[in-house]
Design a protein around this motif. Structure first.
Motif, short mmCIF file in Angstrom:
data_model
loop_
_atom_site.label_atom_id
_atom_site.label_comp_id
_atom_site.label_asym_id
_atom_site.label_seq_id
_atom_site.Cartn_x
_atom_site.Cartn_y
_atom_site.Cartn_z
N UNK A 187 -9.28 2.91 13.27
CA UNK A 187 -9.76 4.12 12.60
C UNK A 187 -8.68 5.17 12.45
N UNK A 188 -7.46 4.83 12.82
CA UNK A 188 -6.34 5.76 12.66
C UNK A 188 -6.12 6.67 13.84
N UNK A 189 -6.85 6.50 14.93
CA UNK A 189 -6.65 7.35 16.10
C UNK A 189 -5.45 6.88 16.91
N UNK A 190 -4.79 7.79 17.58
CA UNK A 190 -3.64 7.48 18.43
C UNK A 190 -4.17 7.31 19.85
N UNK A 191 -4.09 6.11 20.36
CA UNK A 191 -4.65 5.78 21.66
C UNK A 191 -3.60 5.97 22.76
N UNK A 192 -4.04 6.29 23.97
CA UNK A 192 -3.08 6.49 25.08
C UNK A 192 -2.46 5.17 25.51
N UNK A 193 -1.30 5.27 26.14
CA UNK A 193 -0.57 4.09 26.64
C UNK A 193 -0.46 4.18 28.16
N UNK A 194 -0.21 3.04 28.78
CA UNK A 194 -0.11 2.98 30.24
C UNK A 194 1.21 3.59 30.71
N UNK A 195 1.15 4.24 31.87
CA UNK A 195 2.32 4.81 32.54
C UNK A 195 3.13 5.69 31.60
N UNK A 196 2.45 6.66 30.99
CA UNK A 196 3.11 7.56 30.04
C UNK A 196 4.16 8.42 30.73
N UNK B 253 -4.54 12.03 24.41
CA UNK B 253 -5.48 11.57 25.43
C UNK B 253 -4.78 11.11 26.70
N UNK B 254 -3.46 11.07 26.70
CA UNK B 254 -2.73 10.69 27.91
C UNK B 254 -2.87 11.77 28.98
N UNK C 217 5.12 16.04 22.08
CA UNK C 217 4.32 16.31 20.90
C UNK C 217 3.06 15.44 20.96
N UNK C 218 1.92 16.07 21.24
CA UNK C 218 0.67 15.34 21.39
C UNK C 218 -0.06 15.28 20.05
N UNK D 151 5.81 6.74 21.52
CA UNK D 151 5.08 5.85 22.43
C UNK D 151 3.59 6.07 22.22
N UNK D 152 2.96 5.16 21.47
CA UNK D 152 1.53 5.32 21.21
C UNK D 152 0.96 4.10 20.52
N UNK D 153 -0.30 3.82 20.80
CA UNK D 153 -1.02 2.72 20.17
C UNK D 153 -1.92 3.26 19.08
#
Length: 477
Positions: free
Chosen positions: A422-431, A451-452, A464-465, A416-418
């Motif tokens: 630039x290749x970064x893994x962005x946080x998602x809503x309601x993790x 970042x969640x 696994x972050x 679960x990740x956006x």
């Protein structure tokens, strides 16, 4: 020539102004104020003059001339509305009718609001009429089912096939005249009205054929007025165009209270009910049904149904934890990466945005060093489900890498990740809700962004972050 002129003059009737009727003068004045407007029969756009092609939707020969009467100042002056301070307005919670379908209640925001008008659209044969007929047969209310497309015997045959004939107060009326429909509805005074479909109705006040912009607008106005005055909820079935939009004027969607879209792959069993507009609730909820021989069956736990049970691990498969409204679901993503045979690489996706797939492939090649420019990539979301949740990015990339390297991802992994450019893994809503759903279904590890913001409590699943796509590739294999 002179003789002919005299004869023609003699035959011309003279107007005696002593007997001039003032009512005729008013009628002539009213006719002078009439204005004609050209409406597109496909999208409802209006123009002051005729064009061969509609500039809004691009269709040819769809503009039809209609007469529009200007509103007089005296009619505006008779309005009873007045200005009121917002502080003085009293708010009351809208009463709702609970339906036997929990999926429909969720999409509507808790049930059907009294006096509301709901428009439901979908492809032919997707199950719109079946859904509403099941609703009419199960509800313990007085229902009026109006059909302009089927006879009463055809509807009864479908009801027998559904084998759910439980409501003794379900009444059928096969008619296309909106005046006759509303006249019978006033005599019956049902608790709920279903009209299938709005494109088949016609009003005697309009001379155009059924399905035109003027007919749909006039019939809808009469139905909405009847629903609001008598506090009776109404369901309207609408046809859709080849682009997937509800046919008729776009203003129809603004007139009704709720617009539902019933879609799904006809080659699969699952159907999705979404709300494109809802004045009484959220538009992010989703209802899931399964089409069986007895009609539509509600799916209580879609995650267990949509994930394929495999006897062995296969490469190219990844599990994504998505969210539709407040409802978490687990979807299976399948990818196939192979060498391009015809020279030009193919990019094909089912249920996932193809442009976003191309973006993810570019990120993999630029940031992670995978040479995918000369390979065919095929992507599929199982079950015929379509979703645009950005949290699917991580699972899509995982399935592509798994197929490219021909290494199977363990069954107990989920993602679960956006992914950013630039290749970064962005946080998602309601993790937290996504993690809880994966934990409930027995998964052992979930990959999410570092970042969640998670609550300080222990989960029964390993989290696994990750921060970048490079770190994700190292931890996955």
């Amino acid at each position: 020539m002179k003789l002919n002129h005299e004869n023609q003059t003699a035959k011309t009737p003279k107007i005696d102004f002593k007997f001039f009727n003032y009512q005729i003068f008013l009628e002539l004045s009213r006719m002078a104020k009439l204005k004609t407007i050209y409406f597109c029969q496909n999208c409802g756009a209006q123009y002051s003059q005729w064009h061969g092609q509609c500039k809004n939707c691009g269709e040819w020969n769809t503009l039809v001339e209609e007469v529009v009467e200007k509103t007089t100042a005296s009619a505006v002056a008779k309005s009873k509305s007045h200005i009121i301070n917002i502080i003085e307005v009293e708010t009351n919670e809208e009463p709702r009718i609970k339906t036997p379908s929990e999926e429909l209640n969720r999409v509507l925001g808790g049930g059907i609001v009294l006096g509301s008008v709901t428009l439901i659209g979908g492809e032919p044969g997707i199950g719109k009429s079946t859904l509403l007929l099941q609703l009419a047969l199960k509800m313990k209310k007085k229902i009026l089912y109006v059909s302009g497309e089927e006879s009463a015997s055809q509807i009864k045959m479908r009801a027998d096939r559904l084998s759910e004939l439980q409501n003794p107060e379900c009444f059928l009326f096969t008619e296309t005249s909106v005046e006759k429909i509303l006249h019978e509805a006033k005599k019956l005074m049902p608790d709920f009205i279903i009209i299938d479909s709005i494109q088949t109705l016609q009003s005697q006040l309009i001379e155009s054929s059924p399905g035109t912009v003027s007919q749909i607008r006039e019939c809808s106005n009469e139905i909405i007025k009847f629903a609001k005055e008598n506090n009776i909820p109404v369901f309207l079935v609408g046809h859709i165009t080849k682009d997937g939009q509800i046919a008729g004027p776009k203003v129809l969607e603004h007139m009704v209270d709720v617009v539902l879209n019933f879609d799904g792959d006809r080659n699969h069993l699952f159907r999705l009910l979404r709300a494109n507009k809802n004045r009484f609730g959220s538009t992010a909820e989703i209802g899931i049904y399964e089409m069986i021989s007895q009609g539509l069956k509600e799916i209580k736990n879609p995650s267990e149904v949509l994930i394929t049970k495999k006897s062995e691990e296969l490469s190219g498969n990844a599990i994504a934890v998505t969210l539709e409204g407040n409802r978490p679901m687990l979807l299976e993503i399948q990818a196939l990466v192979s060498t391009a045979v015809y020279g030009t690489p193919q990019r094909s996706s089912t249920g996932f945005d193809s442009k976003r797939l191309n973006m993810l492939l570019a990120v993999l090649e630029k940031r992670a060093g995978f040479q995918l420019g000369s390979k065919d990539v095929f992507l599929n979301i199982t079950g015929g489900i379509k979703t645009d949740d950005p949290a699917l990015d991580l699972a899509v990339v995982a399935s592509i890498l798994s197929s490219n390297e021909d290494i199977a991802i363990p069954d107990h992994y989920c993602f679960a990740g956006e992914i950013g450019l630039s290749g970064e893994i962005r946080p998602v809503a309601q993790a937290e809700q996504r993690i809880t759903e994966a934990e409930k279904l027995g998964y052992e590890k979930i990959f999410i962004s570092n970042l969640n913001k998670l609550p300080k409590r222990k989960f029964g699943i390993k989290i696994e972050e990750i921060s970048k796509i490079e770190d994700f590739v190292e931890k996955l294999f």
